[in-house]
Design a protein around this motif. Structure first.
Motif, PDB file in Angstrom:
ATOM      1  N   GLN A 144       7.471 -15.589  11.528  1.00  0.00           N
ATOM      2  CA  GLN A 144       6.316 -16.485  11.582  1.00  0.00           C
ATOM      3  C   GLN A 144       5.430 -16.147  12.783  1.00  0.00           C
ATOM      4  O   GLN A 144       4.443 -16.835  13.039  1.00  0.00           O
ATOM      5  CB  GLN A 144       6.780 -17.941  11.682  1.00  0.00           C
ATOM      6  CG  GLN A 144       7.643 -18.416  10.516  1.00  0.00           C
ATOM      7  CD  GLN A 144       6.851 -18.717   9.269  1.00  0.00           C
ATOM      8  OE1 GLN A 144       6.187 -19.748   9.150  1.00  0.00           O
ATOM      9  NE2 GLN A 144       6.901 -17.804   8.298  1.00  0.00           N
ATOM     10  N   ARG A 145       5.764 -15.094  13.506  1.00  0.00           N
ATOM     11  CA  ARG A 145       5.103 -14.806  14.788  1.00  0.00           C
ATOM     12  C   ARG A 145       3.640 -14.397  14.647  1.00  0.00           C
ATOM     13  O   ARG A 145       2.858 -14.546  15.587  1.00  0.00           O
ATOM     14  CB  ARG A 145       5.873 -13.704  15.523  1.00  0.00           C
ATOM     15  CG  ARG A 145       5.838 -12.341  14.841  1.00  0.00           C
ATOM     16  CD  ARG A 145       6.775 -11.355  15.513  1.00  0.00           C
ATOM     17  NE  ARG A 145       6.744 -10.037  14.873  1.00  0.00           N
ATOM     18  CZ  ARG A 145       7.640  -9.083  15.111  1.00  0.00           C
ATOM     19  NH1 ARG A 145       8.630  -9.285  15.958  1.00  0.00           N
ATOM     20  NH2 ARG A 145       7.536  -7.913  14.492  1.00  0.00           N
ATOM     21  N   LYS A 166      -1.350 -20.102  15.293  1.00  0.00           N
ATOM     22  CA  LYS A 166      -0.568 -21.099  16.013  1.00  0.00           C
ATOM     23  C   LYS A 166      -1.111 -22.519  15.827  1.00  0.00           C
ATOM     24  O   LYS A 166      -0.395 -23.488  16.069  1.00  0.00           O
ATOM     25  CB  LYS A 166      -0.524 -20.767  17.506  1.00  0.00           C
ATOM     26  CG  LYS A 166       0.054 -19.394  17.828  1.00  0.00           C
ATOM     27  CD  LYS A 166       1.456 -19.227  17.267  1.00  0.00           C
ATOM     28  CE  LYS A 166       2.011 -17.846  17.560  1.00  0.00           C
ATOM     29  NZ  LYS A 166       3.308 -17.595  16.884  1.00  0.00           N
ATOM     30  N   SER A 167      -2.358 -22.639  15.405  1.00  0.00           N
ATOM     31  CA  SER A 167      -2.954 -23.967  15.229  1.00  0.00           C
ATOM     32  C   SER A 167      -2.761 -24.515  13.817  1.00  0.00           C
ATOM     33  O   SER A 167      -3.290 -25.583  13.499  1.00  0.00           O
ATOM     34  CB  SER A 167      -4.448 -23.919  15.556  1.00  0.00           C
ATOM     35  OG  SER A 167      -5.133 -23.078  14.640  1.00  0.00           O
ATOM     36  N   ARG A 168      -2.029 -23.813  12.973  1.00  0.00           N
ATOM     37  CA  ARG A 168      -1.819 -24.289  11.602  1.00  0.00           C
ATOM     38  C   ARG A 168      -1.049 -25.615  11.615  1.00  0.00           C
ATOM     39  O   ARG A 168      -0.291 -25.895  12.554  1.00  0.00           O
ATOM     40  CB  ARG A 168      -1.051 -23.249  10.778  1.00  0.00           C
ATOM     41  CG  ARG A 168       0.391 -23.024  11.225  1.00  0.00           C
ATOM     42  CD  ARG A 168       0.984 -21.804  10.525  1.00  0.00           C
ATOM     43  NE  ARG A 168       2.408 -21.611  10.802  1.00  0.00           N
ATOM     44  CZ  ARG A 168       2.902 -21.037  11.884  1.00  0.00           C
ATOM     45  NH1 ARG A 168       2.090 -20.611  12.834  1.00  0.00           N
ATOM     46  NH2 ARG A 168       4.213 -20.887  12.026  1.00  0.00           N
ATOM     47  N   PRO A 169      -1.240 -26.459  10.596  1.00  0.00           N
ATOM     48  CA  PRO A 169      -0.551 -27.756  10.571  1.00  0.00           C
ATOM     49  C   PRO A 169       0.952 -27.579  10.341  1.00  0.00           C
ATOM     50  O   PRO A 169       1.387 -26.671   9.628  1.00  0.00           O
ATOM     51  CB  PRO A 169      -1.209 -28.491   9.402  1.00  0.00           C
ATOM     52  CG  PRO A 169      -1.751 -27.411   8.529  1.00  0.00           C
ATOM     53  CD  PRO A 169      -2.156 -26.298   9.451  1.00  0.00           C
ATOM     54  N   ASN A 170       1.740 -28.437  10.943  1.00  0.00           N
ATOM     55  CA  ASN A 170       3.195 -28.458  10.776  1.00  0.00           C
ATOM     56  C   ASN A 170       3.821 -27.067  10.904  1.00  0.00           C
ATOM     57  O   ASN A 170       4.527 -26.598  10.012  1.00  0.00           O
ATOM     58  CB  ASN A 170       3.552 -29.065   9.417  1.00  0.00           C
ATOM     59  CG  ASN A 170       3.052 -30.470   9.248  1.00  0.00           C
ATOM     60  OD1 ASN A 170       3.170 -31.292  10.151  1.00  0.00           O
ATOM     61  ND2 ASN A 170       2.465 -30.771   8.093  1.00  0.00           N
ATOM     62  N   THR A 184      15.089 -14.376  20.448  1.00  0.00           N
ATOM     63  CA  THR A 184      15.132 -15.632  19.710  1.00  0.00           C
ATOM     64  C   THR A 184      14.087 -16.616  20.235  1.00  0.00           C
ATOM     65  O   THR A 184      14.395 -17.724  20.663  1.00  0.00           O
ATOM     66  CB  THR A 184      16.549 -16.242  19.751  1.00  0.00           C
ATOM     67  OG1 THR A 184      16.581 -17.412  18.936  1.00  0.00           O
ATOM     68  CG2 THR A 184      16.986 -16.565  21.167  1.00  0.00           C
ATOM     69  N   GLY A 185      12.818 -16.195  20.177  1.00  0.00           N
ATOM     70  CA  GLY A 185      11.706 -17.017  20.646  1.00  0.00           C
ATOM     71  C   GLY A 185      10.471 -16.721  19.817  1.00  0.00           C
ATOM     72  O   GLY A 185      10.555 -16.456  18.613  1.00  0.00           O
ATOM     73  N   ALA A 186       9.325 -16.713  20.468  1.00  0.00           N
ATOM     74  CA  ALA A 186       8.048 -16.618  19.752  1.00  0.00           C
ATOM     75  C   ALA A 186       7.888 -15.320  18.972  1.00  0.00           C
ATOM     76  O   ALA A 186       7.146 -15.272  17.993  1.00  0.00           O
ATOM     77  CB  ALA A 186       6.896 -16.777  20.741  1.00  0.00           C
ATOM     78  N   ASN A 187       8.566 -14.229  19.383  1.00  0.00           N
ATOM     79  CA  ASN A 187       8.434 -12.942  18.692  1.00  0.00           C
ATOM     80  C   ASN A 187       9.596 -12.643  17.749  1.00  0.00           C
ATOM     81  O   ASN A 187       9.762 -11.505  17.306  1.00  0.00           O
ATOM     82  CB  ASN A 187       8.313 -11.817  19.726  1.00  0.00           C
ATOM     83  CG  ASN A 187       6.987 -11.851  20.452  1.00  0.00           C
ATOM     84  OD1 ASN A 187       5.940 -12.018  19.835  1.00  0.00           O
ATOM     85  ND2 ASN A 187       7.029 -11.715  21.767  1.00  0.00           N
ATOM     86  N   HIS A 188      10.377 -13.654  17.427  1.00  0.00           N
ATOM     87  CA  HIS A 188      11.561 -13.464  16.591  1.00  0.00           C
ATOM     88  C   HIS A 188      11.178 -12.965  15.196  1.00  0.00           C
ATOM     89  O   HIS A 188      10.150 -13.356  14.634  1.00  0.00           O
ATOM     90  CB  HIS A 188      12.305 -14.789  16.465  1.00  0.00           C
ATOM     91  CG  HIS A 188      13.774 -14.651  16.248  1.00  0.00           C
ATOM     92  ND1 HIS A 188      14.549 -15.678  15.781  1.00  0.00           N
ATOM     93  CD2 HIS A 188      14.629 -13.616  16.449  1.00  0.00           C
ATOM     94  CE1 HIS A 188      15.804 -15.294  15.710  1.00  0.00           C
ATOM     95  NE2 HIS A 188      15.884 -14.037  16.107  1.00  0.00           N
ATOM     96  N   SER A 189      12.033 -12.110  14.622  1.00  0.00           N
ATOM     97  CA  SER A 189      11.787 -11.586  13.272  1.00  0.00           C
ATOM     98  C   SER A 189      13.096 -11.061  12.705  1.00  0.00           C
ATOM     99  O   SER A 189      14.111 -10.983  13.399  1.00  0.00           O
ATOM    100  CB  SER A 189      10.757 -10.459  13.313  1.00  0.00           C
ATOM    101  OG  SER A 189      11.300  -9.303  13.951  1.00  0.00           O
ATOM    102  N   GLU A 190      13.056 -10.700  11.442  1.00  0.00           N
ATOM    103  CA  GLU A 190      14.200 -10.081  10.767  1.00  0.00           C
ATOM    104  C   GLU A 190      13.747  -8.758  10.172  1.00  0.00           C
ATOM    105  O   GLU A 190      12.688  -8.683   9.533  1.00  0.00           O
ATOM    106  CB  GLU A 190      14.731 -11.006   9.666  1.00  0.00           C
ATOM    107  CG  GLU A 190      16.135 -10.682   9.221  1.00  0.00           C
ATOM    108  CD  GLU A 190      17.200 -11.057  10.248  1.00  0.00           C
ATOM    109  OE1 GLU A 190      18.341 -10.580  10.108  1.00  0.00           O
ATOM    110  OE2 GLU A 190      16.892 -11.830  11.188  1.00  0.00           O
ATOM    111  N   ARG A 233      10.921 -26.318  14.813  1.00  0.00           N
ATOM    112  CA  ARG A 233       9.771 -27.142  14.460  1.00  0.00           C
ATOM    113  C   ARG A 233       9.241 -27.767  15.754  1.00  0.00           C
ATOM    114  O   ARG A 233       9.751 -28.789  16.206  1.00  0.00           O
ATOM    115  CB  ARG A 233      10.176 -28.229  13.467  1.00  0.00           C
ATOM    116  CG  ARG A 233      10.666 -27.711  12.119  1.00  0.00           C
ATOM    117  CD  ARG A 233      11.170 -28.832  11.244  1.00  0.00           C
ATOM    118  NE  ARG A 233      12.346 -29.480  11.818  1.00  0.00           N
ATOM    119  CZ  ARG A 233      12.687 -30.754  11.613  1.00  0.00           C
ATOM    120  NH1 ARG A 233      11.936 -31.529  10.850  1.00  0.00           N
ATOM    121  NH2 ARG A 233      13.774 -31.265  12.156  1.00  0.00           N
ATOM    122  N   PRO A 234       8.243 -27.150  16.378  1.00  0.00           N
ATOM    123  CA  PRO A 234       7.747 -27.683  17.656  1.00  0.00           C
ATOM    124  C   PRO A 234       7.026 -29.016  17.468  1.00  0.00           C
ATOM    125  O   PRO A 234       6.476 -29.298  16.400  1.00  0.00           O
ATOM    126  CB  PRO A 234       6.785 -26.592  18.131  1.00  0.00           C
ATOM    127  CG  PRO A 234       6.349 -25.888  16.883  1.00  0.00           C
ATOM    128  CD  PRO A 234       7.518 -25.937  15.959  1.00  0.00           C
TER     129      PRO A 234
END
Length: 611
Positions: free
Chosen positions: A331-332, A336-340, A302-308, A366-367
């Motif tokens: 979304q992994r 990473k530099s995309r807006p919002n 449940t972090g940066a590599n999360h997926s379904e 939402r970081p």
């Protein structure tokens, strides 16, 4: 000699005079009386009068006199995220996330046209918030599933222990709603509770289930047979790498509410492709469609590599074959530099509408501008296209947008008529009436053990433990729901000793938090700001207060920048401590699974030393 005041004299002044006179009289009588009982009785008489003065308000609007039980009034939370300013709702759309702030691990079910949604709550008390909707857009919180001490035994657990990943499911064969979950506290483990009507509550006491692992989910087949699927460790001696987990299935006896011994079977080993060493296959759910059984799981942690990911079988007991195109939600892989950016998407559950459409709820974060996760893992929703063999989250592999199109026939009423707000919003609570808004939660124990309503506001009885303790604490919490927000409250409080403190607390955990409160040192009152990181506390700032009366406290955040303010007796707000970092309120810094919360805090075990 005391000066006699006119009839406009505030009652608070009279009370202070009485209190001082009581002390002086006791001292004088003790000196001259051969019988100390005389002094004691005189003291008790004046003490009774003084007690009548406490927690009352002048008719002319004067000060409220409060002792070491603070009175809170006029709480206001204001969220002002730029993304909602830049992206006003198009016609026919609604915002996602639908539950902002720490509402992770969502699960959803439907009976008729009634939808019910639950999320994880860890050691929050009451536990497992439950929401109801008729259209998947407008949600009302109807209470909590685990609201009794017999259901929730988390009194000595760390903030990220307790209740994980609840799964809610309606069984049409016996017209009963089930909630199955893992409770890491109180000797429970995996449990199930039931009710006939979530709108009425009355969930049963927990039934302890005879299996290990986490993230259990129920499945009721068309023939009435029931199954439990869950995450577990591989068989002993067969763990291939760190994070290697399996999904198991059990037959479930609906009459006895227990898994059937000896029916456990591993149906997924490692994940979609074990040769790639996938980690943390978990949060399984089984659905039946086209005469086949679909197993949907989270993968990657449940972090940066999360997926379904999704699998299919001809039997609920497997074997299960993964889809050729996995994951179906993540979304992994995005820039990473995309807006919002929205990150960590996964841990999903699906529901079919009465007209045959499908939707999926899932967690994501939402970081803020520094990539930190102060609002925690939130509940999002997307439409799901299941016209083909596999369910497809529409837009689930693309950068998630702040709003989506409403389901057919829905009207957006979020924030009105008790429907949960979304986007930018203001929440005001004057603590009037008898009840307490369900957004307010405690940690590790019931709210009712330390709060009471008075005609002047909310009174908090301070416990003899502070906010760092792994015990129930006398603090009422509201989740941080925006990266940019302010939260303010009026407080009437007069600490009696250095052990007394009350005010605001911004908390990620017992080991990572800010405390902004009023205490006493000698004969003087002080407002202090303390930062605790990894359990080590540091006094950031302090200021001496001339006298105690009404004090207004406020915390603001603009991304990672937090500021604390105070105002005396409706005066101008002044900053204390400058700008401080919100790093310790972020999941990625503090660890664990919760989001930041703002607390109305009181303690008689204050350990902040005025310098």
């Amino acid at each position: 000699m005391a000066t006699v005041k006119s009839k406009e004299t505030p009652l608070s002044w009279v009370c202070e005079v009485i209190e001082e006179k009581r002390k002086n009289m006791i001292r004088n009588e003790m000196k001259k009386s051969k019988h100390k009982q005389t002094a004691v009785w005189l003291g008790l008489l004046l003490l009774a009068v003084l007690s009548a003065c406490r927690h009352v308000q002048d008719k002319d609007g004067g000060r409220i006199v409060a002792g070491n039980e603070p009175i809170f009034q006029n709480f206001e939370y204001v969220g002002k995220d730029e993304i909602y300013v830049e992206n006003p709702l198009p016609e026919g759309h609604f915002y996602s996330p639908i539950l902002q702030g720490c509402y992770p691990d969502p699960s959803i079910t439907r009976k008729g046209d009634d939808y019910y949604l639950v999320t994880s709550s860890f050691v929050m008390f009451p536990g497992v918030p439950i929401f109801h909707s008729k259209d998947l857009v407008n949600w009302k919180q109807i209470g909590h599933v685990l609201e009794r001490e017999s259901q929730l035994k988390v009194g000595d657990a760390g903030i990220s222990m307790g209740v994980y990943a609840p799964d809610i499911l309606y069984n049409p064969h016996n017209d009963t709603f089930y909630l199955i979950t893992t409770q890491f506290a109180g000797g429970f483990g995996n449990i199930v509770v039931k009710t006939k009507d979530p709108l009425q509550g009355n969930w049963s006491d927990p039934i302890k289930l005879n299996f290990d692992g986490i993230d259990p989910a129920l499945f009721f087949d068309d023939d009435g047979k029931a199954y439990v699927v869950h995450n577990d460790a591989p068989d002993e001696g067969k763990e291939l790498y760190q994070g290697h987990r399996v999904i198991k299935v059990w037959d479930y006896d609906v009459e006895k509410d227990q898994v059937i011994a000896g029916t456990d079977k591993i149906i997924v080993d490692g994940g979609v492709d074990i040769s790639k060493k996938p980690i943390w296959i978990e949060a399984p759910h089984v659905y039946k469609r086209y005469g086949k059984y679909y197993l949907m799981c989270a993968e990657g942690g449940t972090g940066a590599n999360h997926s379904e990911v999704i699998f299919v079988s001809d039997s609920p007991r497997g074997p299960y074959k993964p889809a050729e195109k996995n994951p179906i939600l993540s979304q992994r892989h995005l820039d990473k530099s995309r807006p919002n950016p929205v990150e960590w998407a996964g841990h999903a559950d699906l529901v079919e509408t009465p007209n045959g459409d499908w939707y999926g709820v899932f967690l994501a974060i939402r970081p803020n501008e520094k990539g930190r996760v102060n609002t925690g893992r939130e509940t999002f929703i997307l439409p799901v296209d299941w016209s083909g063999e596999w369910p497809v989250f529409q837009g689930g592999m693309e950068p998630l947008k702040p709003s989506i199109e409403m389901p057919r026939g829905a009207e957006n009423k979020t924030g009105m008529d008790d429907f949960f707000p979304s986007g930018n919003f203001t929440f005001v609570d004057n603590f009037e009436g008898t009840g307490l808004d369900d957004r307010w939660i405690a940690l590790r124990g019931p709210r009712e053990k330390f709060i009471r309503k008075s005609k002047n506001g909310l009174v908090i009885k301070p416990f003899n433990v502070n906010i760092k303790a792994l015990k129930p604490i006398s603090t009422l919490f509201h989740r941080q729901q925006h990266a940019t927000f302010s939260a303010s409250v009026d407080m009437h409080y007069k600490p009696e000793t250095a052990g007394d403190l009350a005010g605001l607390a911004c908390v990620q955990s017992e080991a990572f938090n800010y405390v902004f409160g009023v205490t006493k040192s000698g004969k003087d009152y002080y407002l202090v700001l303390e930062r605790t990181e990894k359990g080590t506390s540091k006094l950031i700032a302090q200021t001496r207060l001339e006298r105690m009366g009404k004090i207004s406290l406020k915390v603001t955040a603009n991304g990672d920048d937090y500021r604390f303010y105070y105002a005396m007796n409706n005066g101008t707000f002044e900053n204390l401590g400058g700008t401080v970092s919100g790093d310790i309120l972020s999941t990625d810094v503090a660890g664990g699974f919760t989001g930041a919360m703002i607390g109305l805090y009181a303690t008689s075990a204050n350990d902040i030393k005025v310098e």
